[in-house]
Write an enzyme that holds these catalytic residues in place. Structure first.
Site, short mmCIF file in Angstrom:
data_model
loop_
_atom_site.label_atom_id
_atom_site.label_comp_id
_atom_site.label_asym_id
_atom_site.label_seq_id
_atom_site.Cartn_x
_atom_site.Cartn_y
_atom_site.Cartn_z
N PRO A 14 0.92 -1.12 -0.05
CA PRO A 14 -0.19 -0.03 -0.19
C PRO A 14 0.94 1.33 0.09
O PRO A 14 0.13 2.36 -0.21
CB PRO A 14 -0.78 -0.28 1.34
CG PRO A 14 -0.15 -1.05 2.22
CD PRO A 14 0.58 -2.11 1.24
N ASP A 37 3.29 0.77 -11.94
CA ASP A 37 1.99 1.74 -11.88
C ASP A 37 2.55 2.86 -11.42
O ASP A 37 3.37 3.03 -10.47
CB ASP A 37 0.83 0.77 -11.27
CG ASP A 37 0.35 -0.40 -12.21
OD1 ASP A 37 0.66 -0.39 -13.37
OD2 ASP A 37 -0.25 -1.17 -11.76
N LYS A 59 -1.82 3.95 -14.52
CA LYS A 59 -3.02 4.39 -14.85
C LYS A 59 -3.72 5.23 -13.82
O LYS A 59 -3.62 4.96 -12.82
CB LYS A 59 -3.96 3.26 -15.12
CG LYS A 59 -3.74 2.10 -16.17
CD LYS A 59 -4.78 0.98 -16.28
CE LYS A 59 -4.49 -0.29 -17.37
NZ LYS A 59 -3.09 -0.87 -17.01
N GLY A 90 0.74 -1.66 -7.26
CA GLY A 90 0.32 -1.26 -5.97
C GLY A 90 -0.48 -2.13 -5.35
O GLY A 90 -1.41 -2.74 -6.01
N GLY A 91 -0.56 -2.35 -4.18
CA GLY A 91 -1.29 -3.33 -3.35
C GLY A 91 -0.67 -4.65 -3.72
O GLY A 91 0.36 -5.22 -3.63
N ILE A 95 -6.02 -8.38 -6.59
CA ILE A 95 -7.38 -7.58 -5.99
C ILE A 95 -7.49 -6.13 -6.61
O ILE A 95 -6.58 -5.28 -6.52
CB ILE A 95 -7.20 -7.57 -4.45
CG1 ILE A 95 -7.00 -8.85 -3.68
CG2 ILE A 95 -8.37 -6.48 -4.05
CD1 ILE A 95 -7.15 -8.52 -2.32
N THR A 120 -2.28 -6.01 0.70
CA THR A 120 -3.51 -5.09 -0.19
C THR A 120 -3.58 -3.77 0.50
O THR A 120 -3.56 -3.51 1.75
CB THR A 120 -4.74 -5.64 -0.35
OG1 THR A 120 -5.49 -5.19 -1.20
CG2 THR A 120 -5.34 -6.19 0.88
N ALA A 121 -4.20 -2.94 -0.47
CA ALA A 121 -4.66 -1.69 0.24
C ALA A 121 -5.65 -1.54 1.04
O ALA A 121 -5.34 -0.91 1.88
CB ALA A 121 -4.88 -0.78 -0.98
N MET A 172 -11.01 2.58 -5.26
CA MET A 172 -11.14 3.37 -6.54
C MET A 172 -12.71 4.11 -6.43
O MET A 172 -13.60 4.13 -7.47
CB MET A 172 -11.05 2.82 -7.86
CG MET A 172 -9.53 2.14 -8.11
SD MET A 172 -9.40 1.06 -9.26
CE MET A 172 -10.21 -0.33 -8.55
#
Length: 248
Positions: A14, A37, A59, A90-91, A95, A120-121, A172
């Site tokens: 994260p 990313d 992105k 990331g993360g 997922i 994960t985040a 998101m």
């Protein structure tokens, strides 16, 4: 050294580089090329080999440095050169990281690959905000959803999400948080249910904004909060009043 001609999908975690797995750090230090990313911080990239090729394919909302098919082709091309490639996400890759899409293409092209999970985040943000995702007597389940769908809409299983004794983590979801909260209330979730948005989780610039499903969208609009942020909804959010170790 690593064997040649292989792609490693590595979860960068994260944000805090110390949350990267030992395996992920070892692969970064040995890889010929690192494809990363925009959610991957510089502090993580610094763990890469000094002479490794760095390729940014980030992105961001409304802007894609490379479309996904071109990212897939890039990974295949570098592996066919005989390179050891770290695809840094990331993360975690599996997922909301499109890792499955990428390894489907790698497999179809006959390229060897390996997936290295990370923090994960959702778990990172929750831990650093003092919010247990599950807690005895409060939350028996936890659901991860994305607020950003491929067609630009936000159509989720609102009845299932509004069930009691459950924690909802929205990835998101900043742009769609108004719709999400409105639909949750419309499908039975108490409007006083606590909710929190966490931006830049696990690093020094971490910012948290707490509220309820009724008022969090307005609060986020008022301060014009920008991604990346994770939203957590559920009664477990109340626990942060005594468990927010990082904020202190």
């Amino acid at each position: 050294m690593l064997s040649s001609g292989k792609v490693f999908l590595v979860g960068a975690g994260p944000g805090d580089p110390e949350l990267l797995t030992r395996k992920g750090a070892r692969l970064l230090a040995q890889a010929d090329a690192v494809v990363f990313d925009h959610l991957v911080g510089e502090s993580v990239l610094q763990l890469a080999r000094a002479d490794a090729e760095r390729i940014y394919v980030g992105k961001e909302p409304g802007r894609h440095e490379l479309p996904q098919p071109q990212i897939n082709e890039l990974l295949i091309e570098r592996a066919r050169r005989g390179q050891c490639v770290v695809r840094l996400k990331g993360g975690v890759p599996f997922i909301f990281g499109r890792g499955g899409e990428e390894i489907i293409e790698l497999a179809a092209a006959g390229v060897r690959f390996e997936v290295v999970p990370g923090v994960t985040a959702a778990s990172g943000a929750a831990a650093y905000a003092g919010v247990p995702l599950t807690h005895r007597g409060i939350a028996r389940s936890c659901v991860f959803v994305t607020g950003h769908l491929t067609d630009g809409s936000c159509e989720l299983d609102w009845v299932a999400l509004a069930r009691p004794a459950q924690t909802i983590v929205v990835y998101m979801g900043v742009a769609a948080i108004g719709t999400i909260c409105q639909q949750l209330i419309a499908h039975g979730l108490d409007q006083a249910t606590p909710a929190i948005a966490i931006r830049n989780a696990t690093i020094g610039s971490q910012f948290t904004l707490a509220g309820t499903v009724a008022d969090l969208p307005g609060r986020l609009t008022q301060i014009n909060l920008k991604p990346p942020a994770v939203v957590i909804i559920g009664e477990v959010v109340r626990l942060r009043e005594s468990l927010d170790w990082y904020g202190r």
